[in-house]
Scaffold this motif. Structure first.
Motif, PDB file in Angstrom:
ATOM      1  N   ASP A  31     -18.078   9.114 -39.280  1.00 57.28           N
ATOM      2  CA  ASP A  31     -18.039   9.399 -37.843  1.00 57.28           C
ATOM      3  C   ASP A  31     -16.685   8.930 -37.278  1.00 57.28           C
ATOM      4  O   ASP A  31     -15.978   9.688 -36.603  1.00 57.28           O
ATOM      5  N   LYS A  64     -13.723  11.017 -38.381  1.00 60.55           N
ATOM      6  CA  LYS A  64     -13.814  12.430 -37.971  1.00 60.55           C
ATOM      7  C   LYS A  64     -13.769  13.390 -39.164  1.00 60.55           C
ATOM      8  O   LYS A  64     -12.910  14.285 -39.239  1.00 60.55           O
ATOM      9  N   PRO A  75     -22.226  13.724 -35.660  1.00 62.84           N
ATOM     10  CA  PRO A  75     -21.476  14.782 -34.986  1.00 62.84           C
ATOM     11  C   PRO A  75     -20.994  15.872 -35.949  1.00 62.84           C
ATOM     12  O   PRO A  75     -20.759  16.990 -35.551  1.00 62.84           O
ATOM     13  N   PRO A  91     -15.469  21.867 -32.615  1.00 54.85           N
ATOM     14  CA  PRO A  91     -16.386  20.789 -33.025  1.00 54.85           C
ATOM     15  C   PRO A  91     -17.183  20.183 -31.873  1.00 54.85           C
ATOM     16  O   PRO A  91     -18.358  19.865 -32.032  1.00 54.85           O
ATOM     17  N   ILE A  92     -16.562  20.053 -30.702  1.00 53.15           N
ATOM     18  CA  ILE A  92     -17.276  19.411 -29.588  1.00 53.15           C
ATOM     19  C   ILE A  92     -18.443  20.290 -29.147  1.00 53.15           C
ATOM     20  O   ILE A  92     -19.554  19.794 -28.905  1.00 53.15           O
ATOM     21  N   ALA A  93     -18.181  21.590 -29.077  1.00 58.32           N
ATOM     22  CA  ALA A  93     -19.247  22.513 -28.649  1.00 58.32           C
ATOM     23  C   ALA A  93     -20.405  22.448 -29.653  1.00 58.32           C
ATOM     24  O   ALA A  93     -21.579  22.391 -29.295  1.00 58.32           O
ATOM     25  N   ARG A  94     -20.025  22.404 -30.914  1.00 54.70           N
ATOM     26  CA  ARG A  94     -21.031  22.341 -31.977  1.00 54.70           C
ATOM     27  C   ARG A  94     -21.844  21.045 -31.877  1.00 54.70           C
ATOM     28  O   ARG A  94     -23.074  21.060 -31.894  1.00 54.70           O
ATOM     29  N   HIS A  95     -21.113  19.959 -31.703  1.00 55.95           N
ATOM     30  CA  HIS A  95     -21.757  18.651 -31.666  1.00 55.95           C
ATOM     31  C   HIS A  95     -22.732  18.540 -30.484  1.00 55.95           C
ATOM     32  O   HIS A  95     -23.877  18.087 -30.649  1.00 55.95           O
ATOM     33  N   PHE A  96     -22.287  18.982 -29.297  1.00 63.27           N
ATOM     34  CA  PHE A  96     -23.166  18.876 -28.125  1.00 63.27           C
ATOM     35  C   PHE A  96     -24.411  19.751 -28.284  1.00 63.27           C
ATOM     36  O   PHE A  96     -25.510  19.381 -27.872  1.00 63.27           O
ATOM     37  N   GLN A 139     -26.665  17.943 -30.572  1.00 60.39           N
ATOM     38  CA  GLN A 139     -27.291  16.830 -29.843  1.00 60.39           C
ATOM     39  C   GLN A 139     -28.434  17.326 -28.951  1.00 60.39           C
ATOM     40  O   GLN A 139     -29.476  16.694 -28.865  1.00 60.39           O
TER      41      GLN A 139
END
Ligand SMILES: CCCCC/C=C\C/C=C\CC/C=C/CC(=O)SCCNC(=O)CCNC(=O)[C@H](O)C(C)(C)COP(=O)(O)OP(=O)(O)OC[C@H]1O[C@@H](n2cnc3c(N)ncnc32)[C@H](O)[C@@H]1OP(=O)(O)O
Length: 288
Positions: free
Chosen positions: A71, A74, A123, A231-236, A239
């Motif tokens: 994590d 990254k 993530p 990655p952020i879109a995927r992670h959120f 979640q």
């Protein structure tokens, strides 16, 4: 000083070869895990606690440390697998549950809980390459990953009722999220272990592979699709899908652990574990 110079030289060597320094160093640091980075910055985490990757506190705590590190550094993805071509993991270690002090059982159970939270909520994308049997705790580890690829002719499932204890609520939820309420109820109340083909049919796994190499090819295909996803879109999104279970576990985790410890400590459950272990030994003796 000498150690510092060696470390710096090693670091330069690894960086110059564009190999992950961190992950390379990992591989030497663990007793029961090997961690290697591939060229796509995907960590291949291989459990190697012979003979059957039984999950004791030490192995679980190593998995937990790796997850924290992946994590922080990254990584782009993770593949969880086994050194064995027969067993992915044989589940929690009976030796830490049978005739053990509550403190020992508590450490075991809280460590798997820690792993569940980190792996389920990671993530980065995660794949289980299941190269052999995955009963109980082995199945739980794979359920925490996003995608499961299993080699043919093995068994997977949650057989905990057969050991005399109920399946913890969050684990039930993991199963329901994967195979749906009806199938989960039928499977969990009977402690059913699915063959690879049955597991695919019910959705417990996502793909079947003929061998380890082809399972890794499929894992790469799964992970490669995320190269074009921010990655952020995927992670959120991940979640959001997983929030309910993660919140429940972080609020009620301690209660679940204590419940599980007292369940395991009951004399009746201890008797059943003893009988189960004896049965395993007998089967082995008779097959030799
Ligand atoms: C999210 C919130 C959660 C909150 C609650 C908190 C915690 C709850 C967490 C998780 C719940 C999930 C519950 C998990 C419970 C368990 O995992 S209990 C373990 C259940 N495991 C099994 O039933 C599998 C038992 N093993 C087998 O069936 C076979 O070993 C095998 C895997 C099919 C492999 O067979 P194979 O013939 O290759 O090998 P052997 O049977 O000869 O085994 C080799 C060797 O290893 C010993 N062994 C195997 N499994 C275990 C084990 N689990 N513990 C200890 N020892 C094990 C076996 O006895 C042999 O020993 P040897 O004879 O001395 O060589």
């Amino acid at each position: 000083m000498y150690r510092y110079v060696c470390k710096t030289m090693l670091r330069r060597l690894f960086l110059s070869k564009k190999v992950s320094y961190q992950a390379r160093l990992f591989s030497g640091n663990f007793r029961y895990l090997e961690v290697l980075n591939n060229e796509n910055n995907v960590a291949i985490v291989t459990m190697k606690r012979a003979p059957v990757n039984t999950l004791n506190s030490e192995l679980l705590s190593e998995i937990s440390s790796v997850l924290t590190n992946l994590d922080e550094t990254k990584c782009s993805g993770m593949v969880l697998t086994s050194f064995s071509d027969k067993v992915f993991s044989s589940g929690l270690d009976f030796n830490e549950m049978y005739e053990s002090r509550p403190a020992t059982i508590r450490t075991l159970v809280s460590t798997i809980l820690e792993v569940i939270i980190k792996l389920y909520g990671s993530p980065f994308p995660t794949v289980a390459v299941i190269t052999g049997h995955a009963p109980s705790g082995g199945c739980v580890l794979s359920l925490c990953c996003e995608y499961r690829i299993m080699v043919q002719n093995f068994q997977i499932g949650l057989n905990v009722v057969k050991l005399g204890y109920s399946t913890p609520l969050s684990i039930v939820q993991l199963m329901v999220n994967t195979i749906g309420h009806r199938n989960a109820e039928l499977a969990l109340t009977s402690g059913r272990l699915f063959t690879t083909n049955e597991a695919l049919r019910v959705g417990l796994i996502d793909e079947i592979a003929k061998d380890r190499a082809s399972a890794f090819d499929k894992a790469n295909d799964f992970l490669n699709q995320f190269k074009v996803i921010p990655p952020i879109a995927r992670h959120f999104t991940k979640q959001s899908m997983r929030r309910a279970l993660l919140q429940d576990v972080s609020i009620n985790g301690k209660i679940y652990v204590e419940d599980f410890v007292s369940l395991i400590s009951r004399p009746k459950v201890q008797e059943l574990i003893a009988a189960y272990m004896a049965n395993m030994k007998n089967k082995k003796k008779n097959s030799n």
